[in-house]
Design a protein around this motif. Structure first.
Motif, mmCIF file in Angstrom:
data_model
loop_
_atom_site.group_PDB
_atom_site.id
_atom_site.type_symbol
_atom_site.label_atom_id
_atom_site.label_comp_id
_atom_site.label_asym_id
_atom_site.label_seq_id
_atom_site.Cartn_x
_atom_site.Cartn_y
_atom_site.Cartn_z
ATOM 1 N N VAL A 138 0.837 -1.204 0.000
ATOM 2 C CA VAL A 138 0.000 0.000 0.000
ATOM 3 C C VAL A 138 0.873 1.256 0.000
ATOM 4 N N LEU A 139 1.861 1.270 0.875
ATOM 5 C CA LEU A 139 2.793 2.404 0.957
ATOM 6 C C LEU A 139 3.456 2.675 -0.384
ATOM 7 N N ASN A 174 2.541 1.647 -3.378
ATOM 8 C CA ASN A 174 1.594 2.057 -4.418
ATOM 9 C C ASN A 174 1.208 3.527 -4.274
ATOM 10 N N LEU A 196 3.085 6.019 -2.540
ATOM 11 C CA LEU A 196 4.172 6.994 -2.543
ATOM 12 C C LEU A 196 5.327 6.669 -3.473
ATOM 13 N N GLY A 197 5.443 5.413 -3.893
ATOM 14 C CA GLY A 197 6.542 5.063 -4.795
ATOM 15 C C GLY A 197 7.916 5.435 -4.274
ATOM 16 N N PRO A 198 8.266 5.048 -3.024
ATOM 17 C CA PRO A 198 9.585 5.399 -2.499
ATOM 18 C C PRO A 198 10.692 4.631 -3.209
ATOM 19 N N GLU A 199 11.935 5.115 -3.047
ATOM 20 C CA GLU A 199 13.068 4.396 -3.620
ATOM 21 C C GLU A 199 13.380 3.145 -2.792
ATOM 22 N N PHE A 246 1.930 -2.421 -7.482
ATOM 23 C CA PHE A 246 1.292 -2.192 -8.771
ATOM 24 C C PHE A 246 2.364 -1.850 -9.801
ATOM 25 N N GLY A 247 2.443 -2.652 -10.864
ATOM 26 C CA GLY A 247 3.367 -2.336 -11.961
ATOM 27 C C GLY A 247 4.795 -2.151 -11.487
ATOM 28 N N THR A 248 5.431 -1.072 -11.967
ATOM 29 C CA THR A 248 6.836 -0.834 -11.672
ATOM 30 C C THR A 248 7.099 -0.518 -10.199
ATOM 31 N N ALA A 249 6.023 -0.278 -9.416
ATOM 32 C CA ALA A 249 6.223 -0.029 -7.981
ATOM 33 C C ALA A 249 6.926 -1.209 -7.327
ATOM 34 N N GLN A 288 9.469 -2.602 -8.173
ATOM 35 C CA GLN A 288 10.930 -2.462 -8.248
ATOM 36 C C GLN A 288 11.520 -1.819 -6.996
ATOM 37 N N CYS A 289 10.654 -1.310 -6.115
ATOM 38 C CA CYS A 289 11.135 -0.667 -4.889
ATOM 39 C C CYS A 289 12.016 -1.630 -4.103
ATOM 40 N N ASP A 348 -0.283 3.735 -15.900
ATOM 41 C CA ASP A 348 1.115 3.843 -15.492
ATOM 42 C C ASP A 348 1.874 4.544 -16.616
ATOM 43 N N VAL A 378 3.757 14.243 -6.170
ATOM 44 C CA VAL A 378 4.484 12.984 -5.950
ATOM 45 C C VAL A 378 4.399 12.139 -7.218
ATOM 46 N N GLY A 413 6.626 9.249 -7.610
ATOM 47 C CA GLY A 413 7.091 7.890 -7.337
ATOM 48 C C GLY A 413 8.433 7.632 -7.996
ATOM 49 N N ALA A 414 9.334 6.993 -7.257
ATOM 50 C CA ALA A 414 10.682 6.744 -7.769
ATOM 51 C C ALA A 414 10.631 5.910 -9.048
ATOM 52 N N HIS A 415 9.627 5.049 -9.172
ATOM 53 C CA HIS A 415 9.529 4.197 -10.355
ATOM 54 C C HIS A 415 8.318 4.579 -11.208
ATOM 55 N N VAL A 438 5.195 5.084 -10.281
ATOM 56 C CA VAL A 438 3.882 4.748 -9.728
ATOM 57 C C VAL A 438 3.706 5.504 -8.413
ATOM 58 N N ALA A 439 2.571 6.181 -8.269
ATOM 59 C CA ALA A 439 2.237 6.869 -7.016
ATOM 60 C C ALA A 439 0.737 7.100 -7.007
ATOM 61 N N GLU A 471 -1.639 5.243 -6.177
ATOM 62 C CA GLU A 471 -2.469 4.097 -6.591
ATOM 63 C C GLU A 471 -3.337 3.631 -5.426
ATOM 64 N N LEU A 486 -5.954 -0.528 -3.302
ATOM 65 C CA LEU A 486 -5.938 -0.836 -1.875
ATOM 66 C C LEU A 486 -6.802 -2.057 -1.639
ATOM 67 N N ILE A 512 -1.703 7.974 6.328
ATOM 68 C CA ILE A 512 -0.317 7.832 5.883
ATOM 69 C C ILE A 512 0.332 9.196 5.657
#
Lengths: 383, 383
Positions: A307-308, A310, A312-315, A343-346, A348-349, B144, B222, B224-226, B228-229, B231, B235, B311
């Motif tokens: 969920v996080l 998806n 925020l997409g953190p590194e 979700f998708g490329t997320a 890769q985090c 995406d 935001v 997202g690093a990749h 995605v954000a 999303e 959930l 969050i």
């Protein structure tokens, strides 16, 4: 911590020694602005410029570098758990000089606060030997903490509501006091010195007595407009799941926190297990009911991380907390649920674990005190 | 958009006309830095300084103000839905000058792209009459989207995967092209001109064919690093809920999107309802099965907003999208589930609705084109 001075200071804290040009590049400040920021910090001894001994090149004359003089000031950081107080004395670079643990005999403010004040006085006495002042005290507490107001609004573990902790502690100790949520404080330290150095977007997820989360977005810790942020512990994972202390059902914390795991282990085994070590031993002994409890906890944590990620997409997502002791039992659940929900490329985090003992949490509290000291302009006041 | 020039420009776009001093205050730039940023923008005519006609004080001599000259450049913004292309021609202040709708006869890239190119050419012809250049094209697509690479990685509504849309559209139209996720593009426009002006942290939740979310944290969108954000559509709300197109069960989108509502209405009534208006009519007629479907959708949306707020702790959540047509049927569910899931003071977050027709989404796409134009330094190139 938005002024040029504090931005230069924290950059040097994380990445120093650096040339002035490199400081400018990393802070997006002009050379003139860097000089303007550096000058008073150097005059008062917080920064030093020179040929750094640790970074002397093998050949040739070294460039002039600027760094933080760790010995220039001391800070105290405190983490209060439900069972003990952990205090550290750090220098201005937030390097730990002393660690002290004191067990708590109760959780009420009138039990915790005198113990905390006595511990601070003990560290202040020790600090006398260092020949520099203690410039601030940081206190990290789990729960809903209003840092600006210095108030613990609600701490479920301690059972505190609306305790004006900063005022009380300042009166008791004579120090400027910063009070912050414990995970947010640890996130500051991770951002400055830990697995978050150099990242503009990361999350720190802590598992243990509760499930917490600190967030850095666009290079800054997220505090929430109303003081609440990173509350992934109460993500609703399962509407038919166990009742949570927040009143809802199936929150992550009601499935994956240490107390929730113990409750589920008791239900699965019909044994009076009250200690995490005993539950771990049963799981490592292969009791399928118990391993199932840990697997379910892992899934809940993995879903929460999904969920996080998806949203925020953190590194990077850093998993820490005392719950890591059982990580071998939850890892597969975490991985599987994260992969299914990202979700998708997320996906890769980078999801990684990092043990951080409570002294590191106390160090996070000291980091918030350093942050307040530099950010407030207190350092500019004449002594 | 991090340079001083683009920061000054967007501040004036949202808040202008302003004095230079006010620009400095809002951007945290020194007077010298403001002057340095303003000078080339004024020289090339993007900014104007003078006594603003609209802001002349009743008494006394007005202060010199700086504002964006909307007439200095034109931009085209496009939103592609599953059914149509909506295009707007805007000026540099992102004010809509023309709107065009074209129905789609298919969703494949080879059907959509020629229609899109023809529409852009039509608007370019219209733009000739304005006597200034069209400086960029923004395209907003659900799914995406890799803005930096200009690629639609995956758009479930269109069924596209890895379409290098920016390159294709640039070749077809001769314009610099920015491709972004549609909700993110709308969020840029809301931040600059809408319900997000002046807020450093807000969320825009869109309900309709899908459930989307754009986020502004610390004053920036935001991404997202990749890539995605935001999303929140996926959930996991209910592990026993309906199957989602993402492969999981009980996602918000599988409960609260328009297609999910229609599916649930068909199941509840055993009637072949395929149109949102028919479902609405049944609900407004009081069919308890159908009103129950909307109530459940509202709960899912409210839970998702609760998660967001727990969050990130935004100052405001703006609910928009074509699904607002049914908002009277979902409002109570949204409110109740949000109140039950928001943690502590997070419940103080302002949750509000705001209808934004597709022309506003296309305007968001134009805003991303303006953002690219100002942020890339393209405006500095000699013509």
């Amino acid at each position: 911590m938005r002024s040029a001075a504090s931005s230069v200071f924290t950059t040097l804290l994380s990445h120093g020694p650096l040339t002035r040009a490199e400081v400018g590049r990393r802070t997006s400040l002009s050379p003139a602005a860097v000089t303007k920021a550096v000058r008073p910090l150097m005059r008062l001894g917080y920064l030093v410029e020179g040929e750094d001994e640790e970074a002397r090149p093998a050949v040739g004359r070294p460039a002039n570098l600027v760094w933080v003089d760790g010995g220039r000031a001391l800070f105290i950081g405190i983490k209060v758990t439900g069972d003990e107080i952990i205090a550290v004395l750090t220098d201005l670079r937030c390097r730990i000089r002393l660690v002290r643990h004191v067990p708590l005999t109760g959780r009420e403010p009138w039990t915790v606060l005198p113990a905390l004040a006595a511990l601070v006085r003990e560290l202040l006495t020790e600090a006398d030997g260092f020949g520099v002042r203690v410039e601030g005290l940081g206190i990290a507490i789990a729960g809903d903490v209003d840092r600006a107001g210095g108030v613990v609004r609600y701490s479920p573990f301690l059972g505190w509501r609306d305790v004006p902790l900063a005022d009380i502690a300042a009166t008791e100790t004579g120090l400027p006091v910063t009070v912050d949520n414990d995970v947010r404080a640890l996130t500051v330290a991770e951002h400055w010195f830990g697995a978050g150095v150099g990242l503009s977007d990361f999350a720190l997820v802590t598992v243990g007595a509760g499930i917490g989360c600190g967030l850095v977005v666009h290079g800054q810790v997220v505090s929430g407009a109303h003081g609440v942020a990173g509350e992934i512990g109460h993500l609703p994972i399962d509407p038919l799941g166990p009742l949570c202390h927040c009143g809802n059902r199936g929150c992550v914390e009601a499935i994956a926190s240490d107390p929730a795991i113990l409750r589920a282990v008791r239900a699965a085994t019909d044994r009076p297990v009250t200690d995490a070590a005993d539950a771990l031993a049963l799981a490592h002994g292969g009791d399928p009911g118990v391993t199932g409890v840990y697997a379910r906890a892992g899934e809940a944590i993995g879903q929460a991380i999904g969920v996080l990620v998806n949203i925020l997409g953190p590194e990077r997502v850093i998993i820490s907390g005392e719950g890591l002791a059982a990580y071998d039992l939850v890892a597969e659940g975490v991985r599987g649920a994260f992969a299914a929900s990202a979700f998708g490329t997320a996906s890769q985090c980078d999801v990684t674990t990092r043990p951080l003992p409570f002294a590191e949490w106390a160090r996070g509290a000291a980091a918030t005190a350093i942050q307040s000291f530099m950010g407030s302009g207190m350092w500019e006041e004449p002594r």
